[in-house]
Design a protein around this motif. Structure first.
Motif, PDB file in Angstrom:
ATOM      1  N   LEU A 168      42.723  39.706  48.610  1.00  0.00           N
ATOM      2  CA  LEU A 168      42.701  39.009  49.895  1.00  0.00           C
ATOM      3  C   LEU A 168      42.381  39.966  51.043  1.00  0.00           C
ATOM      4  O   LEU A 168      42.954  41.042  51.160  1.00  0.00           O
ATOM      5  N   ASP A 169      41.476  39.530  51.903  1.00  0.00           N
ATOM      6  CA  ASP A 169      41.082  40.272  53.100  1.00  0.00           C
ATOM      7  C   ASP A 169      40.523  41.651  52.777  1.00  0.00           C
ATOM      8  O   ASP A 169      40.636  42.588  53.568  1.00  0.00           O
ATOM      9  N   GLY A 215      47.952  40.290  39.211  1.00  0.00           N
ATOM     10  CA  GLY A 215      47.776  41.566  39.894  1.00  0.00           C
ATOM     11  C   GLY A 215      46.609  41.607  40.848  1.00  0.00           C
ATOM     12  O   GLY A 215      45.631  40.871  40.725  1.00  0.00           O
ATOM     13  N   ASP A 216      46.718  42.505  41.832  1.00  0.00           N
ATOM     14  CA  ASP A 216      45.713  42.701  42.879  1.00  0.00           C
ATOM     15  C   ASP A 216      45.463  41.428  43.684  1.00  0.00           C
ATOM     16  O   ASP A 216      44.326  41.054  43.967  1.00  0.00           O
ATOM     17  N   LEU A 217      46.563  40.781  44.037  1.00  0.00           N
ATOM     18  CA  LEU A 217      46.479  39.702  45.024  1.00  0.00           C
ATOM     19  C   LEU A 217      45.923  40.256  46.327  1.00  0.00           C
ATOM     20  O   LEU A 217      45.072  39.638  46.975  1.00  0.00           O
ATOM     21  N   TYR A 218      46.424  41.426  46.724  1.00  0.00           N
ATOM     22  CA  TYR A 218      45.953  42.109  47.931  1.00  0.00           C
ATOM     23  C   TYR A 218      45.062  43.280  47.549  1.00  0.00           C
ATOM     24  O   TYR A 218      45.087  43.769  46.413  1.00  0.00           O
ATOM     25  N   ASP A 219      44.292  43.763  48.518  1.00  0.00           N
ATOM     26  CA  ASP A 219      43.382  44.878  48.277  1.00  0.00           C
ATOM     27  C   ASP A 219      44.014  46.220  48.649  1.00  0.00           C
ATOM     28  O   ASP A 219      43.442  47.267  48.405  1.00  0.00           O
ATOM     29  N   GLY A 220      45.184  46.193  49.221  1.00  0.00           N
ATOM     30  CA  GLY A 220      45.878  47.386  49.701  1.00  0.00           C
ATOM     31  C   GLY A 220      46.836  46.960  50.798  1.00  0.00           C
ATOM     32  O   GLY A 220      47.110  45.773  50.973  1.00  0.00           O
ATOM     33  N   ASN A 258      47.422  47.601  40.659  1.00  0.00           N
ATOM     34  CA  ASN A 258      47.246  48.910  41.296  1.00  0.00           C
ATOM     35  C   ASN A 258      46.951  48.802  42.784  1.00  0.00           C
ATOM     36  O   ASN A 258      47.418  49.620  43.581  1.00  0.00           O
ATOM     37  N   HIS A 259      46.195  47.775  43.200  1.00  0.00           N
ATOM     38  CA  HIS A 259      45.848  47.655  44.622  1.00  0.00           C
ATOM     39  C   HIS A 259      47.002  47.130  45.473  1.00  0.00           C
ATOM     40  O   HIS A 259      47.070  47.413  46.669  1.00  0.00           O
ATOM     41  N   LEU A 314      38.335  36.457  41.524  1.00  0.00           N
ATOM     42  CA  LEU A 314      38.197  35.096  42.041  1.00  0.00           C
ATOM     43  C   LEU A 314      36.952  34.934  42.899  1.00  0.00           C
ATOM     44  O   LEU A 314      36.310  33.882  42.893  1.00  0.00           O
ATOM     45  N   GLN A 315      36.620  35.988  43.658  1.00  0.00           N
ATOM     46  CA  GLN A 315      35.487  35.936  44.586  1.00  0.00           C
ATOM     47  C   GLN A 315      34.782  37.293  44.581  1.00  0.00           C
ATOM     48  O   GLN A 315      35.405  38.317  44.819  1.00  0.00           O
ATOM     49  N   ALA A 316      33.502  37.287  44.285  1.00  0.00           N
ATOM     50  CA  ALA A 316      32.724  38.525  44.319  1.00  0.00           C
ATOM     51  C   ALA A 316      32.657  39.059  45.746  1.00  0.00           C
ATOM     52  O   ALA A 316      32.591  38.292  46.708  1.00  0.00           O
ATOM     53  N   ARG A 317      32.653  40.419  45.857  1.00  0.00           N
ATOM     54  CA  ARG A 317      32.672  41.033  47.177  1.00  0.00           C
ATOM     55  C   ARG A 317      31.467  41.933  47.441  1.00  0.00           C
ATOM     56  O   ARG A 317      31.260  42.381  48.561  1.00  0.00           O
ATOM     57  N   HIS A 318      30.673  42.242  46.418  1.00  0.00           N
ATOM     58  CA  HIS A 318      29.507  43.109  46.594  1.00  0.00           C
ATOM     59  C   HIS A 318      28.558  42.907  45.417  1.00  0.00           C
ATOM     60  O   HIS A 318      28.856  42.162  44.476  1.00  0.00           O
ATOM     61  N   ILE A 319      27.421  43.606  45.458  1.00  0.00           N
ATOM     62  CA  ILE A 319      26.340  43.347  44.528  1.00  0.00           C
ATOM     63  C   ILE A 319      26.714  43.676  43.088  1.00  0.00           C
ATOM     64  O   ILE A 319      26.155  43.108  42.141  1.00  0.00           O
TER      65      ILE A 319
END
Length: 421
Positions: A14-15, A59-64, A95-96, A215-220
């Motif tokens: 998320l975010d 896991g990794d609901l958040y990015d940090g 981990n994130h 769930l959602q791609a963020r880059h190429i």
């Protein structure tokens, strides 16, 4: 045993900050900025619509760590929607979003159960005869195999293991909580809900070992459709596994062959045609975030190299001409090769090209360049050094000086040839 359905998801990030968008404006850029939230909102809507029995976040609901409380408040709001629909959620930290990574905290609704970071534990859904086992990350760099400490399966229950892992180092992912697939299949659980690897995959059946993917791609590097996993259980057995496509932006690498083009304008037409085809074929109502790569051997190679900025602008114009939220151009790469044998020419340009070719095999020159570039490369931010797609920068970071000379020489020769014309 009872029949039920649950959603297995993870790697939501998320975010997550998205590179290259800070100076981008418009509806398409805004949709990409908010894509992780939109996809998660879509997932919650699907869970309610399909009357899912429970949700597992592996896991990794958040990015940090959150920049502010807005990220946490958004998540609480979505959990409130599930609470109203009486859908419980079982959340594990990876981990994130490890316990040590997230410094701000908010009280979660009562329908959300979080797996402990101190030890593996079991939660029961008595009315469904389901037992869920999991162990959150206390810190991001967990390098121990967590599986042996997971509790034994609960007799008479459908047992789900929730784990954030790379399974011993799958390509392109840090080796967190490594284990062998045999560790999982021999545990006695019926389903392993895994996350960390961003490509969805069913690695084993009976028992099922499943990566849900992100769930959602963020880059190429996360191209194609993304989803959560919908699992149907009947009479204590997995009856069906299907993707829930809730992504709102899809990334695509669009290869455009231009070897038959006789002018730069022809290449622009090919780009426009490729965009139209991709939207019709791949978008499925979503925004396409595109990296365009011009390919093929062509006499236009030099002109294309020096016209890269113009070509990028034309590609963006073509995308906008198809609708403001149909396609967005992340980058245009000239990956063509020259069909000309200019090194055989006897003019100054031919001399230069021969010098560049010989430089590629000059060990002394390469050593000097490596020494001079080394300090500069080491001063670059870590994420740029480890996460670049630029061919010239990658060659410099990797210390591949011969490649660096080849790329730089090709551009210089093309630039001079264009000016000569």
């Amino acid at each position: 045993m009872k029949s039920f359905r649950f959603i297995h998801t993870g790697d939501i990030h998320l975010d997550s900050p998205l590179k290259g968008l800070c100076r981008q404006q418009g509806a398409a850029a805004e949709r990409i900025r908010t894509a992780t939230r939109t996809a998660f909102e879509n997932l919650i809507g699907q869970a309610i619509e399909h009357e899912i029995d429970f949700v597992v976040i592996a896991g990794d609901l958040y990015d940090g760590d959150w920049r502010d409380y807005q990220t946490g408040l958004f998540f609480v709001k979505q959990m409130g929607r599930l609470a109203q629909a009486k859908i419980p959620v079982f959340l594990l930290h990876g981990n994130h979003d490890a316990e040590s990574q997230i410094t701000r905290k908010l009280t979660l609704p009562a329908n959300v159960t979080v797996f402990s970071a101190r030890k593996a534990e079991t939660f029961r859904l008595q009315h469904l005869d389901v037992a869920l086992h999991g162990h959150s990350f206390g810190r991001r760099d967990i390098t121990d195999n967590l599986v042996p400490a997971y509790p034994p399966p609960v007799a008479g229950c459908f047992n789900i293991g929730v784990l954030h892992t790379c399974l011993g180092g799958m390509s392109g992912h840090a080796n967190y909580a490594p284990c062998a697939i045999e560790d999982l299949t021999n545990k006695g659980y019926d389903y392993w809900a895994l996350a960390h690897v961003h490509q969805a995959a069913v690695l084993h059946e009976r028992p099922h070992v499943v990566f849900c993917g992100n769930l959602q791609a963020r880059h190429i590097r996360e191209s194609g459709a993304k989803s959560a996993t919908l699992v149907t259980v009947e009479d204590g057995q997995v009856a069906e596994i299907s993707p829930l496509h809730v992504d709102c932006v899809r990334w695509i690498r669009l290869l455009v062959p231009v070897e038959q083009c006789s002018a730069v304008a022809d290449a622009v037409d090919r780009v426009r045609q490729a965009l139209e085809g991709a939207i019709e074929r791949d978008a499925q109502g979503r925004l396409l975030a595109c990296r365009i790569e011009l390919t093929g051997q062509t006499g236009l190679h030099g002109e294309l190299l020096v016209s890269a900025d113009h070509l990028l602008a034309e590609a963006k114009a073509a995308a906008l001409g198809l609708g403001e939220e149909a396609a967005w151009i992340e980058r245009l790469v000239v990956a063509t090769t020259s069909s000309e044998t200019a090194t055989s020419s006897k003019d100054a340009l031919g001399d230069l090209q021969r010098i560049i070719e010989s430089a590629g095999s000059d060990a002394e020159l390469q050593a000097r360049l490596a020494s001079e570039l080394g300090d500069l490369v080491r001063k670059l931010p870590h994420d740029i050094r480890t996460d670049t797609d630029d061919a010239v920068l990658k060659a410099a970071v990797d210390g591949n000086i011969a490649n660096l000379i080849a790329h730089g020489g090709a551009y210089l020769s093309a630039r001079l040839a264009a000016e000569k014309v």
